[in-house]
Scaffold this motif. Structure first.
Motif, PDB file in Angstrom:
ATOM      1  N   LEU A   1      18.423  21.410  16.245  1.00  0.00           N
ATOM      2  CA  LEU A   1      17.151  20.703  16.417  1.00  0.00           C
ATOM      3  C   LEU A   1      17.130  19.948  17.738  1.00  0.00           C
ATOM      4  O   LEU A   1      16.123  19.943  18.454  1.00  0.00           O
ATOM      5  CB  LEU A   1      16.922  19.748  15.248  1.00  0.00           C
ATOM      6  CG  LEU A   1      16.524  20.388  13.914  1.00  0.00           C
ATOM      7  CD1 LEU A   1      16.532  19.341  12.806  1.00  0.00           C
ATOM      8  CD2 LEU A   1      15.143  21.018  14.026  1.00  0.00           C
ATOM      9  N   GLY A   2      18.232  19.281  18.057  1.00  0.00           N
ATOM     10  CA  GLY A   2      18.296  18.508  19.296  1.00  0.00           C
ATOM     11  C   GLY A   2      18.122  19.375  20.526  1.00  0.00           C
ATOM     12  O   GLY A   2      17.357  19.027  21.442  1.00  0.00           O
ATOM     13  N   ILE A   3      18.806  20.524  20.542  1.00  0.00           N
ATOM     14  CA  ILE A   3      18.694  21.425  21.688  1.00  0.00           C
ATOM     15  C   ILE A   3      17.267  21.916  21.861  1.00  0.00           C
ATOM     16  O   ILE A   3      16.724  21.933  22.981  1.00  0.00           O
ATOM     17  CB  ILE A   3      19.654  22.625  21.525  1.00  0.00           C
ATOM     18  CG1 ILE A   3      21.112  22.165  21.652  1.00  0.00           C
ATOM     19  CG2 ILE A   3      19.345  23.711  22.550  1.00  0.00           C
ATOM     20  CD1 ILE A   3      22.122  23.245  21.367  1.00  0.00           C
ATOM     21  N   ASN A   4      16.640  22.309  20.756  1.00  0.00           N
ATOM     22  CA  ASN A   4      15.274  22.830  20.836  1.00  0.00           C
ATOM     23  C   ASN A   4      14.269  21.756  21.224  1.00  0.00           C
ATOM     24  O   ASN A   4      13.297  22.034  21.943  1.00  0.00           O
ATOM     25  CB  ASN A   4      14.883  23.477  19.508  1.00  0.00           C
ATOM     26  CG  ASN A   4      15.444  24.876  19.349  1.00  0.00           C
ATOM     27  OD1 ASN A   4      14.883  25.843  19.835  1.00  0.00           O
ATOM     28  ND2 ASN A   4      16.579  24.989  18.686  1.00  0.00           N
ATOM     29  N   LEU A   5      14.480  20.529  20.760  1.00  0.00           N
ATOM     30  CA  LEU A   5      13.593  19.443  21.175  1.00  0.00           C
ATOM     31  C   LEU A   5      13.750  19.151  22.662  1.00  0.00           C
ATOM     32  O   LEU A   5      12.759  18.947  23.380  1.00  0.00           O
ATOM     33  CB  LEU A   5      13.882  18.184  20.358  1.00  0.00           C
ATOM     34  CG  LEU A   5      13.338  18.158  18.924  1.00  0.00           C
ATOM     35  CD1 LEU A   5      13.840  16.912  18.190  1.00  0.00           C
ATOM     36  CD2 LEU A   5      11.806  18.172  18.924  1.00  0.00           C
ATOM     37  N   ILE A   6      14.977  19.140  23.149  1.00  0.00           N
ATOM     38  CA  ILE A   6      15.229  18.880  24.566  1.00  0.00           C
ATOM     39  C   ILE A   6      14.635  19.979  25.442  1.00  0.00           C
ATOM     40  O   ILE A   6      14.051  19.706  26.496  1.00  0.00           O
ATOM     41  CB  ILE A   6      16.746  18.743  24.822  1.00  0.00           C
ATOM     42  CG1 ILE A   6      17.274  17.477  24.158  1.00  0.00           C
ATOM     43  CG2 ILE A   6      17.047  18.717  26.322  1.00  0.00           C
ATOM     44  CD1 ILE A   6      18.781  17.344  24.184  1.00  0.00           C
TER      45      ILE A   6
ATOM     46  N   LEU B   1       7.598  17.979  17.840  1.00  0.00           N
ATOM     47  CA  LEU B   1       7.862  16.640  17.309  1.00  0.00           C
ATOM     48  C   LEU B   1       6.960  16.328  16.119  1.00  0.00           C
ATOM     49  O   LEU B   1       7.429  15.817  15.088  1.00  0.00           O
ATOM     50  CB  LEU B   1       7.673  15.599  18.408  1.00  0.00           C
ATOM     51  CG  LEU B   1       7.945  14.140  18.023  1.00  0.00           C
ATOM     52  CD1 LEU B   1       9.396  13.963  17.597  1.00  0.00           C
ATOM     53  CD2 LEU B   1       7.611  13.211  19.194  1.00  0.00           C
TER      54      LEU B   1
ATOM     55  N   THR C   1      25.647  18.727  10.735  1.00  0.00           N
ATOM     56  CA  THR C   1      25.942  18.624  12.161  1.00  0.00           C
ATOM     57  C   THR C   1      25.348  19.783  12.955  1.00  0.00           C
ATOM     58  O   THR C   1      24.683  19.583  13.976  1.00  0.00           O
ATOM     59  CB  THR C   1      27.463  18.581  12.390  1.00  0.00           C
ATOM     60  OG1 THR C   1      28.019  17.488  11.666  1.00  0.00           O
ATOM     61  CG2 THR C   1      27.768  18.414  13.883  1.00  0.00           C
TER      62      THR C   1
ATOM     63  N   TRP D   1       6.383  20.233  23.430  1.00  0.00           N
ATOM     64  CA  TRP D   1       7.302  19.350  22.704  1.00  0.00           C
ATOM     65  C   TRP D   1       6.536  18.470  21.728  1.00  0.00           C
ATOM     66  O   TRP D   1       7.072  18.059  20.692  1.00  0.00           O
ATOM     67  CB  TRP D   1       8.098  18.484  23.685  1.00  0.00           C
ATOM     68  CG  TRP D   1       7.275  17.551  24.525  1.00  0.00           C
ATOM     69  CD1 TRP D   1       6.776  17.782  25.771  1.00  0.00           C
ATOM     70  CD2 TRP D   1       6.845  16.227  24.173  1.00  0.00           C
ATOM     71  NE1 TRP D   1       6.063  16.701  26.222  1.00  0.00           N
ATOM     72  CE2 TRP D   1       6.094  15.734  25.260  1.00  0.00           C
ATOM     73  CE3 TRP D   1       7.023  15.421  23.050  1.00  0.00           C
ATOM     74  CZ2 TRP D   1       5.519  14.456  25.257  1.00  0.00           C
ATOM     75  CZ3 TRP D   1       6.454  14.161  23.035  1.00  0.00           C
ATOM     76  CH2 TRP D   1       5.709  13.688  24.123  1.00  0.00           C
TER      77      TRP D   1
ATOM     78  N   LEU E   1      21.569  19.530  13.152  1.00  0.00           N
ATOM     79  CA  LEU E   1      21.151  18.480  14.076  1.00  0.00           C
ATOM     80  C   LEU E   1      21.296  18.930  15.531  1.00  0.00           C
ATOM     81  O   LEU E   1      20.426  18.655  16.363  1.00  0.00           O
ATOM     82  CB  LEU E   1      21.967  17.215  13.838  1.00  0.00           C
ATOM     83  CG  LEU E   1      21.571  16.349  12.638  1.00  0.00           C
ATOM     84  CD1 LEU E   1      22.556  15.200  12.461  1.00  0.00           C
ATOM     85  CD2 LEU E   1      20.157  15.809  12.815  1.00  0.00           C
ATOM     86  N   ILE E   2      22.371  19.625  15.824  1.00  0.00           N
ATOM     87  CA  ILE E   2      22.575  20.132  17.182  1.00  0.00           C
ATOM     88  C   ILE E   2      21.488  21.139  17.549  1.00  0.00           C
ATOM     89  O   ILE E   2      20.915  21.094  18.651  1.00  0.00           O
ATOM     90  CB  ILE E   2      23.971  20.774  17.313  1.00  0.00           C
ATOM     91  CG1 ILE E   2      25.059  19.703  17.177  1.00  0.00           C
ATOM     92  CG2 ILE E   2      24.103  21.519  18.638  1.00  0.00           C
ATOM     93  CD1 ILE E   2      26.472  20.262  17.153  1.00  0.00           C
TER      94      ILE E   2
END
Length: 224
Positions: free
Chosen positions: A163-168, A182, A157, A178, A160-161
């Protein structure tokens, strides 16, 4: 209880009699190289201009697909990437082994720039925008860490959070590629998936070669 194949390659299985695990030599070497190239680049700007990547440069100078992963825009860009590399390298280099770790890093770095190439507009400014940094490679390593953690049934978890923050952030903040993030992430996930699915060396070599050829074919098709 269901049994699963050992996620650690057979030729890298840990020795129970070993008091300490081996130091992440490849991770350390990569950090030293990035810091060294950054230092040389401050003294001789030609170093950075030789390695920096942009889609329009890659066709005649393909070494830039990997070379740009060793240069950074500024001091804090370098520090952030090297800190992330140290953290994830310490976690997965002992698990995957040195040559697999090198393959993950190099192909993720290349994959990041391949994504920049594929997603750029040959008639627009994106085709001539410069890209630098180890972020694509680091994202690939984080992707590999996610796959390894899932294989070991660990809680992913927090990862994933992160990775998600850095991708956003790559979509929100200017000056962040980005596309590179990706592309590196996808390559890292794909390679690690095959590495943990079997402990046979030939399978790992075949997967590495397949990913490398896929990236090379994608480059050729886009420049054709």
């Amino acid at each position: 209880m269901t049994e699963y194949p050992d996620p650690v390659p057979a030729d890298r299985a840990p020795d129970p009699d070993r008091p300490r695990r081996r130091r992440p030599a490849v991770t350390t070497a990569l950090i030293v190289m990035c810091v060294g190239v950054y230092g040389f680049g401050r003294l001789w700007p030609e170093v950075e201009s030789t390695l920096i990547f942009a889609p329009w440069l890659g066709e005649t100078q393909p070494y830039r697909f990997i070379g740009s992963a060793f240069i950074h825009a500024d001091f804090w860009h370098l520090i952030f990437n090297m800190y992330a590399l140290w953290l994830v390298g310490n976690a997965i280099e002992p698990a995957f082994g040195r040559w697999r770790f090198i393959a993950l890093y190099a192909l993720s770095a290349i994959g990041g720039n391949v994504a920049v190439l594929v997603l750029s507009d040959p008639t627009g400014v994106s085709y001539f925008t410069f890209v630098v940094g180890a972020s694509g490679a680091v994202f690939g390593l984080f992707g590999a860490l996610f796959v390894l953690a899932k294989r070991l049934s660990r809680d992913t978890t927090a990862l994933l959070i992160l990775l998600g923050i850095n991708l956003i952030l790559g979509f929100i903040l200017e000056g962040i590629s980005w596309q590179s993030h990706l592309g590196g992430l996808i390559v890292g996930v794909v390679l690690a998936f095959f590495y943990v699915r079997t402990n046979r060396l030939w399978g790992h070599i075949a997967a590495t070669a397949a990913v490398a050829m896929t990236l090379a074919g994608t480059i050729l098709l886009n420049y054709a």
